[in-house]
Design an enzyme around this catalytic site. Structure first.
Site, PDB file in Angstrom:
ATOM      1  N   LYS A 165      36.520  70.099  56.000  1.00  0.00           N
ATOM      2  CA  LYS A 165      36.872  70.646  54.701  1.00  0.00           C
ATOM      3  C   LYS A 165      36.025  69.977  53.623  1.00  0.00           C
ATOM      4  O   LYS A 165      35.506  68.897  53.896  1.00  0.00           O
ATOM      5  CB  LYS A 165      38.369  70.478  54.418  1.00  0.00           C
ATOM      6  N   HIS A 195      42.395  67.396  58.697  1.00  0.00           N
ATOM      7  CA  HIS A 195      42.786  66.134  59.344  1.00  0.00           C
ATOM      8  C   HIS A 195      44.310  65.937  59.385  1.00  0.00           C
ATOM      9  O   HIS A 195      44.808  65.118  60.135  1.00  0.00           O
ATOM     10  CB  HIS A 195      42.061  64.935  58.727  1.00  0.00           C
ATOM     11  N   LYS A 199      47.576  64.272  62.523  1.00  0.00           N
ATOM     12  CA  LYS A 199      48.654  63.293  62.332  1.00  0.00           C
ATOM     13  C   LYS A 199      49.783  63.574  63.326  1.00  0.00           C
ATOM     14  O   LYS A 199      50.240  64.712  63.432  1.00  0.00           O
ATOM     15  CB  LYS A 199      49.203  63.369  60.903  1.00  0.00           C
ATOM     16  N   HIS A 257      46.086  71.066  53.469  1.00  0.00           N
ATOM     17  CA  HIS A 257      47.092  70.220  54.108  1.00  0.00           C
ATOM     18  C   HIS A 257      48.524  70.726  53.896  1.00  0.00           C
ATOM     19  O   HIS A 257      49.324  70.772  54.825  1.00  0.00           O
ATOM     20  CB  HIS A 257      46.994  68.776  53.598  1.00  0.00           C
ATOM     21  N   LYS A 358      47.802  62.905  42.376  1.00  0.00           N
ATOM     22  CA  LYS A 358      47.178  61.575  42.424  1.00  0.00           C
ATOM     23  C   LYS A 358      47.826  60.700  41.351  1.00  0.00           C
ATOM     24  O   LYS A 358      48.408  61.211  40.386  1.00  0.00           O
ATOM     25  CB  LYS A 358      45.688  61.692  42.093  1.00  0.00           C
TER      26      LYS A 358
HETATM   27  C1  BG6 Z   1      41.768  64.525  51.693  1.00  0.00           C
HETATM   28  C2  BG6 Z   1      41.567  64.676  50.207  1.00  0.00           C
HETATM   29  O1  BG6 Z   1      41.599  65.756  52.343  1.00  0.00           O
HETATM   30  O2  BG6 Z   1      43.074  64.054  51.940  1.00  0.00           O
HETATM   31  C3  BG6 Z   1      41.839  63.367  49.498  1.00  0.00           C
HETATM   32  O3  BG6 Z   1      40.234  65.102  49.949  1.00  0.00           O
HETATM   33  C4  BG6 Z   1      43.199  62.833  49.848  1.00  0.00           C
HETATM   34  O4  BG6 Z   1      41.734  63.524  48.080  1.00  0.00           O
HETATM   35  C5  BG6 Z   1      43.354  62.790  51.363  1.00  0.00           C
HETATM   36  O5  BG6 Z   1      43.321  61.531  49.310  1.00  0.00           O
HETATM   37  C6  BG6 Z   1      44.764  62.427  51.739  1.00  0.00           C
HETATM   38  O6  BG6 Z   1      44.798  62.182  53.102  1.00  0.00           O
HETATM   39  P1  BG6 Z   1      45.901  61.236  53.724  1.00  0.00           P
HETATM   40  O7  BG6 Z   1      45.657  61.316  55.191  1.00  0.00           O
HETATM   41  O8  BG6 Z   1      45.685  59.877  53.123  1.00  0.00           O
HETATM   42  O9  BG6 Z   1      47.196  61.828  53.296  1.00  0.00           O
END
Ligand code: BG6
Length: 641
Positions: A165, A195, A199, A257, A358
């Protein structure tokens, strides 16, 4: 010479199919931070086959020996394991190969093909080639064209392209990107990574639903009131200001996500565990999400951007517009809360609330399923909740009610938990282990298909369009380190609901008194506290009103005002207010107003009395506070009457 492959541990799955991983962009961050640590973890578990090798290509001029040496330094830093196992690393290192090359140079792809064939032949990994695009999406089109010209799309055996992505920046570009990929690769050769699907806790969503028939009869609108999916981060944009300012939270987190998690939670149970059945089910679910029209965006979507505030350790945090590489008048959203509806029989009338941002008060991804209250009788009883704690805390929890010990029949909120850390021994990974293992085994279940990504863009596109057309006039609208803009709370309050925050003990530890309180008392408070975000100037309690609640200040500052509006005191982080009216059942004697954005925890009078009765320390502490406020009435917002 490569050393022998470590064998899998008893009861473990067998090593993946033989294969060759070609990483384009091998000298970048993704390789050292995630791909290599994941490969190393797989090697440690004996899950990589003997016939396995990596061929990396990137602009950096270096030899294979230099590439191996740099990866060795990086793995020592980025491994998720406590110590580096020299034997296992050597096993992997001996399989790493590197070739410098410019992605616009056709000759580089010919050289790459030559090396891939040689290494494939030498290691026995030929016939299963995974090409990983660890490069900026700006190069995807050109790189695919050149890979095709050099013959990678016509290699014998299994060949696939793995794409990271962001997959496009809007619906049109995603459709264009799919068209470009599909011009060179078949759909079943395109592995689009999200990703979150790596998990364990996300994969468990489906396992939980399929393997526990106990919940299946409840999984519908007759029993579920609504669902909340939140992914909150404490970090700001850090070093990624340039990328983030073109992106925003809807593209960065929601389109991928959050919608992946939504699909797992709400899809129809698949007829089998076949990849096609699961992917069909997920796509069908997204297709039944009602598309938002402009009035619905205005009504059901909230955007936010952080102002200066504080980091979790209390140090100052800059405003988003002051971050490096961010436009000082940026209109990019760093927070979004969205109300969606699913138009199918199972979910008719059940709102789904999504939220991500954020620079918030705490890091945590959670899915809360709130059940309907009992049909009659105990309306005052809090509804049952099923909470999937995705990260960093990993658990599944049911919030229920239990009878309080004692002769009378009285109820109290209680929790039932399955905690990953207490149940499994598994070593923590990067999340990429399962994705690489699946890709080597030609299993596309965890990867997104064309229809899924395009439907996901279709869902968020109306928001992107409306927000581009109408810049926010209230940005920034939440302070860094708080619970986000107050409008996100109003979105649920309008429906008679509220966000369920997963409170952790460290939040309460800001109060000196609570920091040393016994665990059982804290658990009681955590279950009873209700988070409340207030804006500067908001009045929380008014002099003369009867007091039904008291408050704990997590963040921010409030002022106590006397009857003539004069300031009689200030209330800061870690302090309580409003307890006198609750303790003595008397009218509020002062008004309390927020000086800045504040995060509070409210405690109902009934819960307060219950906990104070059960815990002598709480009784004693509040009597002490009351006595001190009686002698210094201006201390924290309430004068004695
Ligand atoms: C990424 C985003 O896909 O996912 C980031 O680009 C974000 O901005 C991250 O911080 C969050 O991933 P995780 O696994 O820490 O929840």
């Amino acid at each position: 010479m490569p050393t022998a492959s470590p064998s899998p541990q008893a009861g473990q799955p067998s090593p993946a199919a033989a294969g060759l991983l070609v990483i384009l962009g091998a000298s970048g961050d993704l390789t050292k931070r995630l791909l290599m640590p994941a490969l190393y973890n797989l090697a440690c578990e004996g899950l990589l086959p003997d016939a396995f090798a990596v061929v990396g290509m990137a602009l950096t001029e270096q030899t294979t020996a230099e590439f191996r040496a740099s990866q060795r330094l990086d793995i020592a830093r980025f491994t998720t394991r406590k110590a580096l196992d020299e034997n296992r690393w050597r096993w992997l290192e001996s399989r790493l190969h590197y070739l410098p090359g410019n992605f616009s140079d056709p000759a580089a792809y010919d050289r790459l093909m030559k090396l891939v064939l040689e290494v494939g032949q030498e290691t026995g990994a030929a016939g299963n080639t995974l090409i990983y695009l660890a490069i900026s999406p700006d190069f995807f089109v050109e790189v695919n064209r050149r890979l095709d010209a050099a013959g990678f799309t016509r290699m014998p055996g299994h060949k696939k392209i793995i794409v990271e992505k962001p997959f496009g920046k809007d619906l049109d570009s995603a459709i264009g990107l799919n068209r470009d990929l599909l011009a060179h690769w078949r759909e079943d050769e395109i592995y689009r990574i999200d990703h979150y699907l790596g998990k364990e806790t996300v994969q468990n969503l489906l396992a939980f639903r399929l393997a526990n028939p106990l919940f299946a009869p409840l999984w519908n609108a007759s029993h579920i009131d609504h669902i909340q999916i939140s992914s909150l981060e404490t970090v700001g944009v850090e070093t990624r200001g340039g990328y983030y300012d073109r992106t925003g939270v809807v593209r960065d987190m929601v389109q991928n996500h959050l919608l992946q998690m939504l699909a797992y939670v709400c899809m129809e149970p698949p007829t089998s565990l076949d990849p096609a059945a699961i992917r069909d089910g997920k796509s069908r679910l997204l297709e039944s999400v009602r598309l938002l029209d402009p009035p619905a965006v205005a009504r059901d979507c909230v955007r936010g951007q952080y102002a200066a505030g504080s980091k979790p350790d209390g140090s100052p945090a800059v405003a988003y517009r002051q971050e490096r590489d961010v436009d000082p008048v940026s209109n990019t959203e760093t927070f979004a809360a969205i109300r969606l509806q699913i138009d199918n029989a199972r979910w008719a009338g059940v709102p789904i609330y999504l939220r991500s941002g954020k620079s918030l008060w705490k890091r945590g991804t959670e899915i809360v399923v709130q059940f309907r209250p009992p049909a009659s009788g105990s309306a005052a009883v809090e509804p049952n909740l099923l909470i999937f704690h995705i990260q960093p805390y990993q658990a599944v929890e049911i919030r229920m009610h239990a009878k309080r010990p004692g002769p009378a029949f009285r109820l109290q909120p209680a929790g039932m938990r399955f905690d990953y850390a207490e149940t499994f021994e598994a070593a923590r990974g990067t999340g990429y282990e399962v994705l690489l293992y699946a890709a080597l085994n030609n299993d596309p279940t965890l990867f997104s298909r064309t229809d899924f990504v395009e439907t996901a863009w279709r869902i968020v596109q109306p928001m992107l369009d409306a927000w581009r057309a109408t810049p926010a006039n209230d940005f920034p609208n939440y302070a860094a380190g708080t619970w986000g803009p107050a409008a996100a709370n109003s979105l649920l309050a309008r429906d008679g609901r509220r966000w369920h925050e997963n409170l952790t003990r460290d939040v309460l530890a800001r109060s000196e008194f609570l920091a040393t309180a016994p665990a059982v008392m804290l658990n009681n408070l955590l279950l009873a506290f209700r988070p409340l975000a207030v804006d500067p100037g908001d009045t929380i309690v008014r002099a003369g009103d009867r007091g039904g609640e008291m408050y704990f200040v997590c963040r921010g500052e409030l002022e106590a005002l006397g009857r003539a509006g004069e300031r009689v005191g200030r209330i800061g982080e870690g302090e309580f207010f409003g307890e006198m009216a609750v303790l003595f059942d008397q009218p509020r004697s002062a008004t309390v107003r927020a000086v800045c954005h504040c995060d509070l925890l409210a405690l109902d009078a009934a819960d307060f009395h219950r906990i104070a009765n059960d815990f002598a320390q709480m009784q004693a502490e509040f009597q002490r506070i009351a006595a001190s406020r009686q002698s210094h009435p201006t201390a924290a917002g309430e004068e004695p009457s």
